[in-house]
Write a protein that holds these residues in place. Structure first.
Motif, PDB file in Angstrom:
ATOM      1  N   PRO A 149       0.834  -1.212   0.000  1.00 60.01           N
ATOM      2  CA  PRO A 149       0.000   0.000   0.000  1.00 60.01           C
ATOM      3  C   PRO A 149       0.867   1.259   0.000  1.00 60.01           C
ATOM      4  O   PRO A 149       1.972   1.270   0.537  1.00 60.01           O
ATOM      5  N   SER A 150       0.355   2.322  -0.589  1.00 63.77           N
ATOM      6  CA  SER A 150       1.129   3.558  -0.693  1.00 63.77           C
ATOM      7  C   SER A 150       1.336   4.235   0.661  1.00 63.77           C
ATOM      8  O   SER A 150       2.227   5.063   0.810  1.00 63.77           O
ATOM      9  N   ASP A 151       0.503   3.870   1.662  1.00 65.88           N
ATOM     10  CA  ASP A 151       0.689   4.476   2.977  1.00 65.88           C
ATOM     11  C   ASP A 151       1.575   3.618   3.885  1.00 65.88           C
ATOM     12  O   ASP A 151       1.609   3.818   5.100  1.00 65.88           O
ATOM     13  N   SER A 152       2.287   2.657   3.307  1.00 67.35           N
ATOM     14  CA  SER A 152       3.231   1.862   4.091  1.00 67.35           C
ATOM     15  C   SER A 152       4.330   2.763   4.641  1.00 67.35           C
ATOM     16  O   SER A 152       4.605   3.843   4.105  1.00 67.35           O
ATOM     17  N   PHE A 153       4.970   2.305   5.694  1.00 63.62           N
ATOM     18  CA  PHE A 153       6.108   3.024   6.284  1.00 63.62           C
ATOM     19  C   PHE A 153       7.367   2.555   5.563  1.00 63.62           C
ATOM     20  O   PHE A 153       7.758   1.395   5.637  1.00 63.62           O
ATOM     21  N   PHE A 154       8.001   3.486   4.834  1.00 66.07           N
ATOM     22  CA  PHE A 154       9.213   3.181   4.066  1.00 66.07           C
ATOM     23  C   PHE A 154      10.436   3.581   4.888  1.00 66.07           C
ATOM     24  O   PHE A 154      10.529   4.727   5.348  1.00 66.07           O
ATOM     25  N   PHE A 155      11.382   2.654   5.056  1.00 64.46           N
ATOM     26  CA  PHE A 155      12.611   3.015   5.758  1.00 64.46           C
ATOM     27  C   PHE A 155      13.781   2.178   5.260  1.00 64.46           C
ATOM     28  O   PHE A 155      13.612   1.171   4.575  1.00 64.46           O
ATOM     29  N   SER A 156      14.990   2.634   5.599  1.00 66.09           N
ATOM     30  CA  SER A 156      16.206   1.955   5.173  1.00 66.09           C
ATOM     31  C   SER A 156      17.332   2.303   6.145  1.00 66.09           C
ATOM     32  O   SER A 156      17.080   2.897   7.204  1.00 66.09           O
ATOM     33  N   ILE A 157      18.570   1.954   5.787  1.00 65.67           N
ATOM     34  CA  ILE A 157      19.718   2.229   6.645  1.00 65.67           C
ATOM     35  C   ILE A 157      20.930   2.502   5.767  1.00 65.67           C
ATOM     36  O   ILE A 157      21.093   1.897   4.702  1.00 65.67           O
ATOM     37  N   VAL A 158      21.772   3.451   6.186  1.00 66.66           N
ATOM     38  CA  VAL A 158      23.003   3.780   5.469  1.00 66.66           C
ATOM     39  C   VAL A 158      24.186   3.672   6.426  1.00 66.66           C
ATOM     40  O   VAL A 158      24.018   3.662   7.646  1.00 66.66           O
ATOM     41  N   ARG A 159      25.370   3.613   5.856  1.00 66.84           N
ATOM     42  CA  ARG A 159      26.601   3.480   6.633  1.00 66.84           C
ATOM     43  C   ARG A 159      27.679   4.338   6.002  1.00 66.84           C
ATOM     44  O   ARG A 159      27.690   4.549   4.786  1.00 66.84           O
ATOM     45  N   ASP A 160      28.585   4.838   6.819  1.00 68.46           N
ATOM     46  CA  ASP A 160      29.726   5.610   6.319  1.00 68.46           C
ATOM     47  C   ASP A 160      30.397   4.803   5.208  1.00 68.46           C
ATOM     48  O   ASP A 160      30.805   3.663   5.412  1.00 68.46           O
ATOM     49  N   PRO A 161      30.506   5.357   3.992  1.00 69.55           N
ATOM     50  CA  PRO A 161      31.070   4.583   2.881  1.00 69.55           C
ATOM     51  C   PRO A 161      32.502   4.114   3.102  1.00 69.55           C
ATOM     52  O   PRO A 161      32.931   3.149   2.468  1.00 69.55           O
ATOM     53  N   ALA A 162      33.238   4.765   3.983  1.00 65.68           N
ATOM     54  CA  ALA A 162      34.590   4.283   4.281  1.00 65.68           C
ATOM     55  C   ALA A 162      34.529   2.954   5.022  1.00 65.68           C
ATOM     56  O   ALA A 162      35.266   2.011   4.718  1.00 65.68           O
ATOM     57  N   ALA A 163      33.646   2.850   6.014  1.00 66.51           N
ATOM     58  CA  ALA A 163      33.469   1.590   6.733  1.00 66.51           C
ATOM     59  C   ALA A 163      32.832   0.545   5.829  1.00 66.51           C
ATOM     60  O   ALA A 163      33.197  -0.636   5.866  1.00 66.51           O
ATOM     61  N   LEU A 164      31.883   0.965   5.004  1.00 68.24           N
ATOM     62  CA  LEU A 164      31.226   0.044   4.088  1.00 68.24           C
ATOM     63  C   LEU A 164      32.244  -0.540   3.106  1.00 68.24           C
ATOM     64  O   LEU A 164      32.198  -1.740   2.794  1.00 68.24           O
ATOM     65  N   ALA A 165      33.167   0.297   2.622  1.00 65.79           N
ATOM     66  CA  ALA A 165      34.172  -0.177   1.669  1.00 65.79           C
ATOM     67  C   ALA A 165      35.055  -1.253   2.283  1.00 65.79           C
ATOM     68  O   ALA A 165      35.389  -2.250   1.632  1.00 65.79           O
ATOM     69  N   ARG A 166      35.434  -1.062   3.534  1.00 71.29           N
ATOM     70  CA  ARG A 166      36.262  -2.072   4.203  1.00 71.29           C
ATOM     71  C   ARG A 166      35.531  -3.407   4.285  1.00 71.29           C
ATOM     72  O   ARG A 166      36.092  -4.471   4.012  1.00 71.29           O
TER      73      ARG A 166
END
Length: 506
Positions: A149-166
């Protein structure tokens, strides 16, 4: 779903069309954003999204728990731990998951509704609503809205790309042709163009992986210098000094340079400047996602998530999943200063090379801290302390040794995480002598994502026929399916059309 209005057409753009329509979209998009137009809603006819207001606290229930959820599970960003809490919540509440036929939704291709198991638009069975969409995909809003449904709660997560690269270099070295050619991450980042070719096998793991996962189109290729210029007006990220008082490093937010007291890099030093292309993409994400968590402030993000969903802290408390083993050897004071300088250089180069991811990270770091200001920092500190205390108590009650263990100690295949990459993936062993009720709760907390997905699949789509085994070699269901589908393991690493290993990486 009816004809597309101009507003909805604006919102449901497809990345492949951006090269033709970018100029028009940017002009219309920014104008409508200023007028609080379609950037404020997912579909025409809905109320404008209200500014987020924190709830009144655990003693005042002025809201109903949100149970229509879309979680974009990004790679190597702590998302496996979020997935576990969603699995547990949906399992206990009897909610219906939008599940992939195997373990991912056709990644790295854009999400298609047809990849959802049991989704048949013309069938009456499709009228049964899906509550949670949370497994690996490359985000595609138009197709997601066919399922949720369009009224769903949309969420995600990000991380510092330097740590992600490692983490990504260690985990995807065999899956990315760019990483496979490089002897080390430092060598790769010192001259990435010597190893990286756009479109190469698995090379979406090697540059701007977050931007890719969010399904955003890429701007025209520009060379990024690995040497960052000094910025006279650097962007200030919110940094919380570590108190050192917590239940242990295993359950703490992942540590990176962003957690230190040192000055982080700036937008200008990331060598993309005030690009309207990037700003347009970020504005679009703001209009879609209700919350983007930050891995470096994982517990703070969990508190805000519980508040936004009108859930209790017990609903979001859990253990870290898919954590990699490995600790740096102790060094002398002289060597420590050398390593510190090398680490700062690698961090700067990783952020420059992953310039789009750095834009995402700094943007959502700001938005998280704006939300924390609204919530109240003192109130947040109390909630985070309570969350960590509950986690520590659960760890002592449930886990052998009270922490994650090397997989060699995990004999129960239901709790043993899949092993991939150069670093061992840690898992959990349950205490002996638990009551039936405690064992069930502890098992839910400790179950890795593949095994939990299989459990949900069997619950939602119970098998009707038991077929005889055709092989004397017994494999757990999650490995049998993976081997059958993807020619596991040798051929899979050479296949540029699959994501390795899709569901069990963070």
């Amino acid at each position: 779903m009816g004809p597309l209005s101009p507003a909805r057409t604006m919102r449901l753009w497809r990345p492949g069309n951006l090269g033709v329509a970018l100029g028009v979209f940017m002009t219309i998009g920014f104008g409508l954003q200023l007028l609080r137009g379609p950037f404020q809603k997912r579909l025409p006819g809905l109320q404008l999204r209200q500014s987020w207001i924190p709830s009144l606290g655990p003693t005042v229930k002025s809201c109903l728990p949100r149970q229509r959820l879309v979680f974009l599970k990004t790679h190597k960003s702590g998302s496996s731990s979020v997935l576990n809490l969603l699995h547990r919540y949906g399992d206990q509440q009897g909610l219906r998951f939008a599940l992939p036929a195997h373990y991912q939704f056709g990644y790295p291709k854009l999400f298609q509704a047809s990849k959802v198991k049991g989704y048949h638009p013309q069938s009456s069975d499709t009228k049964k609503p899906f509550h949670i969409l949370c497994h690996h995909m490359r985000f595609n809003l138009k197709e997601v809205l066919q399922v949720m449904p369009s009224d769903s709660f949309f969420f995600s997560i990000v991380r510092d790309p330097a740590a992600l690269a490692r983490s990504a270099f260690s985990y995807y070295k065999s899956a990315s042709s760019a990483f496979r050619k490089a002897p080390s991450l430092a060598a790769f980042l010192s001259n990435p163009r010597a190893f990286y070719r756009p479109g190469g096998r698995g090379n979406h793991y090697a540059r701007n992986l977050l931007w890719f996962d969010f399904g955003l189109p890429f701007p025209p290729e520009t060379r990024v210098s690995p040497h960052l210029p000094r910025d006279p007006n650097p962007l200030q990220l919110h940094i919380v000094p570590s108190s050192g008082a917590g239940p242990g490093s295993l359950f703490q937010p992942m540590t990176t340079v962003a957690n230190s007291h040192e000055q982080p890099a700036s937008f200008a030093s990331s060598d993309f400047g005030p690009s309207s292309f990037i700003q347009w993409g970020l504005a679009w994400l703001d209009s879609v996602f209700d919350l983007v968590m930050v891995a470096e402030y994982f517990d703070e993000s969990l508190v805000l998530l519980a508040d936004a969903l009108c859930w209790s802290l017990d609903d979001v408390v859990g253990f870290m999943h898919n954590a990699q083993a490995g600790s740096k050897p102790r060094l002398s004071a002289v060597n420590q200063s050398t390593v510190k300088g090398e680490d700062q250089q690698l961090t700067a180069r990783a952020r420059a090379w992953n310039n789009l991811d750095w834009a995402l990270y700094t943007h959502f770091n700001r938005s998280l801290w704006a939300r924390i200001e609204q919530y109240g920092q003192s109130r947040l500190q109390r909630a985070v302390a309570e969350l960590r205390a509950r986690r520590e108590a659960l760890a002592k009650r449930c886990l052998m040794g009270g922490e994650a263990l090397d997989p060699k100690y995990i004999t129960d295949v239901r709790l043993r995480p899949f092993q991939f990459g150069s670093a061992k993936v840690l898992g959990y062993v349950l205490q002996n002598g638990l009551s039936q009720k405690d064992r069930e709760e502890c098992e839910r907390l400790a179950t890795p994502e593949l095994q939990y997905k299989d459990k949900l699949d069997a619950k939602q789509f119970p098998p009707t026929v038991s077929l005889p085994l055709k092989t004397s070699r017994l494999l757990p269901p999650y490995l049998s399916d993976y081997k059958l589908e993807h020619k596991w393991p040798a051929a899979a690493a050479e296949d540029s059309q699959i994501h390795l290993p899709f569901p069990w990486n963070e």
